[in-house]
Design an enzyme around this catalytic site. Sequence first.
Site, PDB file in Angstrom:
ATOM      1  N   GLY A 110     -13.129  -6.842   3.105  1.00 49.03           N
ATOM      2  CA  GLY A 110     -11.850  -7.526   2.987  1.00 49.03           C
ATOM      3  C   GLY A 110     -11.623  -8.339   4.249  1.00 49.03           C
ATOM      4  O   GLY A 110     -12.066  -7.947   5.333  1.00 49.03           O
ATOM      5  N   ALA A 111     -10.936  -9.469   4.126  1.00 49.12           N
ATOM      6  CA  ALA A 111     -10.726 -10.334   5.290  1.00 49.12           C
ATOM      7  C   ALA A 111      -9.258 -10.679   5.461  1.00 49.12           C
ATOM      8  O   ALA A 111      -8.917 -11.711   6.023  1.00 49.12           O
ATOM      9  CB  ALA A 111     -11.560 -11.611   5.153  1.00 49.12           C
ATOM     10  N   GLY A 112      -8.392  -9.792   4.983  1.00 49.79           N
ATOM     11  CA  GLY A 112      -6.956 -10.023   5.100  1.00 49.79           C
ATOM     12  C   GLY A 112      -6.406  -9.584   6.442  1.00 49.79           C
ATOM     13  O   GLY A 112      -7.152  -9.267   7.384  1.00 49.79           O
ATOM     14  N   CYS A 131       0.824  -1.213   0.000  1.00 49.28           N
ATOM     15  CA  CYS A 131       0.000   0.000   0.000  1.00 49.28           C
ATOM     16  C   CYS A 131       0.855   1.259   0.000  1.00 49.28           C
ATOM     17  O   CYS A 131       0.475   2.275  -0.586  1.00 49.28           O
ATOM     18  CB  CYS A 131      -0.904   0.012   1.231  1.00 49.28           C
ATOM     19  SG  CYS A 131      -2.123  -1.312   1.252  1.00 49.28           S
ATOM     20  N   GLN A 189       3.775  -5.392   9.596  1.00 49.23           N
ATOM     21  CA  GLN A 189       3.277  -5.937   8.333  1.00 49.23           C
ATOM     22  C   GLN A 189       4.318  -5.948   7.219  1.00 49.23           C
ATOM     23  O   GLN A 189       4.350  -6.861   6.397  1.00 49.23           O
ATOM     24  CB  GLN A 189       2.051  -5.144   7.845  1.00 49.23           C
ATOM     25  CG  GLN A 189       0.780  -5.444   8.601  1.00 49.23           C
ATOM     26  CD  GLN A 189       0.679  -4.632   9.877  1.00 49.23           C
ATOM     27  OE1 GLN A 189       1.456  -3.703  10.087  1.00 49.23           O
ATOM     28  NE2 GLN A 189      -0.265  -4.980  10.725  1.00 49.23           N
TER      29      GLN A 189
END
Length: 434
Positions: free
Chosen positions: A189-191, A50, A116
């Site tokens: 979103g499910a990340g 991102c 991350q």
Amino acid sequence: MNIIVVGLSHKTASVDIREKVAFSPNSIEKPLHELVNLDGIVEGIIVSTCNRVEIYATTRDIAGGIARIRRFMAEYHHLAHDLLEPHLYSYHGEEAIRHVFRVASSLDSMVVGEPQILGQIKTSYGYAAEYKSSGIILNRFLHKAFSVAKRVRTETRIASSAVSVSFAAVELARKIFGNLTDKTVLLIGAGEMCELAARHFLTNGAKGVMVTNRTFERAQRLAEEFGGEAIPFDELFLHLHKADIVLTSTGAPHAIITPPDLEEVIKRRRMRPMFLIDIAVPRDIDPAVNEMDAVYLYDMDDLQQVVAANLEGRKQEADKAEAIIAEEIIQFYKWVATLEVTPTIVALRNRFEELRKAELERTLAGWKDAPPDAEKRLEALTSAFMNKLLHQPTTVLKKAGQGNRTDLYLDALRALFDLELGGTDTNESLELEE
């Protein structure tokens, strides 16, 4: 061989530029192959997140390699060079190594200390390994970057006071609403980002969480974990009006929420404020929705303002991390220096091994009354003797690789023993270094 870095990040480019050059993980094989087929580029890795798009590569032609990759980043995405050039940075040598170590250690992140980025680089490296665009140098380089990041996290408190981008989104929501106790959150979103956000929102008092994802099973798993409600993706706009806070983080190539989509939603909410946080790149939400009444949209660039106040408190730990990185750069350079001498060391050992085996076979062939364990004993004796004999010249060669007399030693040794340098096995080279 030289390591080079070319890229852009949240520090040099706004989200509208970053999303134009983002590489999709679903089609990363093609750009990786095109990258290593550029003239002069030997190995390559693409990191696309991102907040940054960076290419790590090896080349013998530093200036040419950097120029070709800068052109590649524009041309692959059908962008004008003039649009991208002001936002790109490039590094080579020590500065390239330092940059990647800092990125992996989260010292260059929007939120210093967030975990991350290390996982994202590991994923990018996995793609390069799978599609064979990385080789001995980048393999070792990235593994060293991973170990540096682990050391920074272990030996400093840089992560203990850090917040993730997801938590920064929660902080932004708290600034808007005051508290979250009666607020319903919708995660699109499910990340990992959405999972972290769900934890932070619930910890900070959110009333409930809804989750939607193109893969409904993933939405169900995440919703079940947090006692929330899973929504089929094609029913998103039937439930959107229930959400006070919407956080989006999908891999969609285009906007999934536009102004027309929200018109009926706002009516059903009776103009109650709706807070949208878009942390996806490319963006999930059309920026034009910010012009609508009762809608407040924030993207990744806005999050930088939320986390800025936290940076000063981590400066001391960041300084410790920089010292660790400086040490590790020296260690990595020692390994790089051995690359030039390794083929000669391998050739020298191979020549001595040929002689050892030939003499051993000749001796055993003429020894009629040799005891049963003679071959085993002589094998151990001659191997130990050869290793001791080669220890000193090997050590001197490795040290020479770190100085300015490398060519003198290598030329002399190759001439004295008539060494032929063949292809050096990667694993053998690494074992010699160890």
